[in-house]
Design a protein around this motif. Sequence first.
Motif, PDB file in Angstrom:
ATOM      1  N   TRP A   1       0.831  -1.203   0.000  1.00  0.00           N
ATOM      2  CA  TRP A   1       0.000   0.000   0.000  1.00  0.00           C
ATOM      3  C   TRP A   1       0.867   1.255   0.000  1.00  0.00           C
ATOM      4  O   TRP A   1       1.944   1.280   0.591  1.00  0.00           O
ATOM      5  CB  TRP A   1      -0.921   0.017   1.218  1.00  0.00           C
ATOM      6  CG  TRP A   1      -1.951  -1.057   1.229  1.00  0.00           C
ATOM      7  CD1 TRP A   1      -1.862  -2.290   1.817  1.00  0.00           C
ATOM      8  CD2 TRP A   1      -3.230  -1.018   0.601  1.00  0.00           C
ATOM      9  NE1 TRP A   1      -2.989  -3.022   1.599  1.00  0.00           N
ATOM     10  CE2 TRP A   1      -3.870  -2.266   0.852  1.00  0.00           C
ATOM     11  CE3 TRP A   1      -3.917  -0.054  -0.149  1.00  0.00           C
ATOM     12  CZ2 TRP A   1      -5.138  -2.564   0.384  1.00  0.00           C
ATOM     13  CZ3 TRP A   1      -5.179  -0.361  -0.612  1.00  0.00           C
ATOM     14  CH2 TRP A   1      -5.774  -1.593  -0.351  1.00  0.00           C
ATOM     15  N   SER A   2       0.370   2.294  -0.638  1.00  0.00           N
ATOM     16  CA  SER A   2       1.011   3.605  -0.560  1.00  0.00           C
ATOM     17  C   SER A   2      -0.067   4.673  -0.593  1.00  0.00           C
ATOM     18  O   SER A   2      -1.196   4.426  -1.018  1.00  0.00           O
ATOM     19  CB  SER A   2       2.002   3.808  -1.714  1.00  0.00           C
ATOM     20  OG  SER A   2       1.335   3.814  -2.964  1.00  0.00           O
ATOM     21  N   TRP A   3       0.289   5.879  -0.147  1.00  0.00           N
ATOM     22  CA  TRP A   3      -0.686   6.956  -0.058  1.00  0.00           C
ATOM     23  C   TRP A   3       0.042   8.289  -0.094  1.00  0.00           C
ATOM     24  O   TRP A   3       1.273   8.358   0.056  1.00  0.00           O
ATOM     25  CB  TRP A   3      -1.516   6.834   1.226  1.00  0.00           C
ATOM     26  CG  TRP A   3      -0.662   6.739   2.467  1.00  0.00           C
ATOM     27  CD1 TRP A   3      -0.181   7.762   3.233  1.00  0.00           C
ATOM     28  CD2 TRP A   3      -0.151   5.527   3.056  1.00  0.00           C
ATOM     29  NE1 TRP A   3       0.593   7.272   4.268  1.00  0.00           N
ATOM     30  CE2 TRP A   3       0.608   5.904   4.187  1.00  0.00           C
ATOM     31  CE3 TRP A   3      -0.281   4.167   2.746  1.00  0.00           C
ATOM     32  CZ2 TRP A   3       1.249   4.975   4.996  1.00  0.00           C
ATOM     33  CZ3 TRP A   3       0.355   3.241   3.551  1.00  0.00           C
ATOM     34  CH2 TRP A   3       1.104   3.647   4.667  1.00  0.00           C
ATOM     35  N   GLY A   4      -0.710   9.346  -0.310  1.00  0.00           N
ATOM     36  CA  GLY A   4      -0.096  10.666  -0.337  1.00  0.00           C
ATOM     37  C   GLY A   4      -1.129  11.764  -0.229  1.00  0.00           C
ATOM     38  O   GLY A   4      -2.309  11.572  -0.528  1.00  0.00           O
ATOM     39  N   VAL A   5      -0.663  12.930   0.203  1.00  0.00           N
ATOM     40  CA  VAL A   5      -1.475  14.142   0.296  1.00  0.00           C
ATOM     41  C   VAL A   5      -0.627  15.297  -0.212  1.00  0.00           C
ATOM     42  O   VAL A   5       0.570  15.387   0.109  1.00  0.00           O
ATOM     43  CB  VAL A   5      -1.925  14.420   1.744  1.00  0.00           C
ATOM     44  CG1 VAL A   5      -2.700  15.738   1.813  1.00  0.00           C
ATOM     45  CG2 VAL A   5      -2.769  13.276   2.283  1.00  0.00           C
ATOM     46  N   GLN A   6      -1.222  16.167  -1.009  1.00  0.00           N
ATOM     47  CA  GLN A   6      -0.487  17.327  -1.512  1.00  0.00           C
ATOM     48  C   GLN A   6      -1.365  18.566  -1.485  1.00  0.00           C
ATOM     49  O   GLN A   6      -2.524  18.539  -1.899  1.00  0.00           O
ATOM     50  CB  GLN A   6      -0.005  17.093  -2.943  1.00  0.00           C
ATOM     51  CG  GLN A   6       0.853  18.235  -3.495  1.00  0.00           C
ATOM     52  CD  GLN A   6       1.281  17.996  -4.927  1.00  0.00           C
ATOM     53  OE1 GLN A   6       0.555  18.311  -5.873  1.00  0.00           O
ATOM     54  NE2 GLN A   6       2.473  17.418  -5.105  1.00  0.00           N
ATOM     55  N   LEU A   7      -0.801  19.650  -0.978  1.00  0.00           N
ATOM     56  CA  LEU A   7      -1.395  20.981  -1.057  1.00  0.00           C
ATOM     57  C   LEU A   7      -0.535  21.806  -2.000  1.00  0.00           C
ATOM     58  O   LEU A   7       0.692  21.833  -1.859  1.00  0.00           O
ATOM     59  CB  LEU A   7      -1.446  21.645   0.321  1.00  0.00           C
ATOM     60  CG  LEU A   7      -2.146  20.869   1.444  1.00  0.00           C
ATOM     61  CD1 LEU A   7      -2.050  21.638   2.754  1.00  0.00           C
ATOM     62  CD2 LEU A   7      -3.602  20.600   1.094  1.00  0.00           C
ATOM     63  N   ALA A   8      -1.158  22.469  -2.970  1.00  0.00           N
ATOM     64  CA  ALA A   8      -0.399  23.208  -3.974  1.00  0.00           C
ATOM     65  C   ALA A   8      -1.166  24.451  -4.385  1.00  0.00           C
ATOM     66  O   ALA A   8      -2.402  24.508  -4.274  1.00  0.00           O
ATOM     67  CB  ALA A   8      -0.114  22.334  -5.197  1.00  0.00           C
ATOM     68  N   GLY A   9      -0.448  25.444  -4.879  1.00  0.00           N
ATOM     69  CA  GLY A   9      -1.094  26.686  -5.300  1.00  0.00           C
ATOM     70  C   GLY A   9      -0.347  27.363  -6.431  1.00  0.00           C
ATOM     71  O   GLY A   9       0.790  27.004  -6.763  1.00  0.00           O
TER      72      GLY A   9
END
Length: 372
Positions: A242-250
């Motif tokens: 399993w793998s996962w991720g979160v990204q905030l970008a602007g």
Amino acid sequence: MSNSWTHKALRAGLLLTAASAGTAFAHEPGARPIPEGHAPAGVMVDHMHKAGEFMVGYRYSWGRSSGDTLAGTRSVTDHEIKHNACLFPGQNPSDHGTHNHCSMKQAEMTMQMHMLDIMYAPTDWLTLMVMPQWMTMDMTMTPLAGGGHGGGGHNGHGGHGGHAGPHSHGTDGIGDTIFGALIKITDGPGYNLHTGMMFSAPTGPTDKKGANGNFTHYMMQIGSGTWDFMPSLTYTGRADRWSWGVQLAGVIRMEDENNQGYRLGDVFQATGWGAYRFTDWMSGSVRLLHTTQSEIEGHYNGPHNHSSPPDLQYNYGGQFFDVGFGLNFVVPDGVLKGHRFSVEWLQPLRNNPNGYQQERDGTLFANWSKAF
């Protein structure tokens, strides 16, 4: 403590250490690559490299809008588009001056992007990037019943050059060039947190014109025309398959206006994904994306049209929700070891645009990359 418990504890510790080491050093030279080592195809600036590594990649995206015209979350009739979608600020729909009325509406638009993805890591905590791109946009317009071709020359505003029926037009060229650095904040067994300090140089033109000599729709211009700051914060994790991720970008526009007198709206995106490795060479992913973009500020400083919704800067931006379904592939062994391929389809879940805009159909992403 009994010898039995001691051996069990030691064995568990060794297994945990081995698993952690396998995760932590999955990108070390000579290690067997895993498909979920990169994020889904539509996510950029998602990973870093070890000191001395160089990566080259190619990114392609194709998006289309061809559905109903929306005002917020509701579909609108041609009658409402004609009378409301081309109003200037403060104007009343009951004002029957021809410059208030749309004579055309967008029937379909496609956008394609071709991007080189070049990365180099001088140290373990710093990865440098540059991403030149080529953009292609095509749009088909269709007339509104009884719309006429209003706006002929009113304060430099014009119609669509006398088109009496459906017609298409397009633009293409070198787009804006993205460059900057990814900086590691922290990492450990199975996780990584880094920030992106990226910028966009205005190498794409913003002076494209139509057959009548007027500036084309804002959305058909190749670049933003402004220097833009593109910060991001990305967390990725991995355990077993399993793998996962979160990204905030602007995207933050760093200038008040470009050479044509306007600037595009700022953008904020939040996305999160999960992936599962089915085989040594393939993983599947599901991703959620929320995008918020403000409307265009300013106004063309030369002759332009006010005869369809895309001609008005107030009909840009909004809030959008999407779900993505992707596949990542990697060649684990042999002469092509480490070559990566990924595809993702991004399906709109909810549209809430500013003003009047056409409903989005979706976006396809396809990538290739190889690290050396």
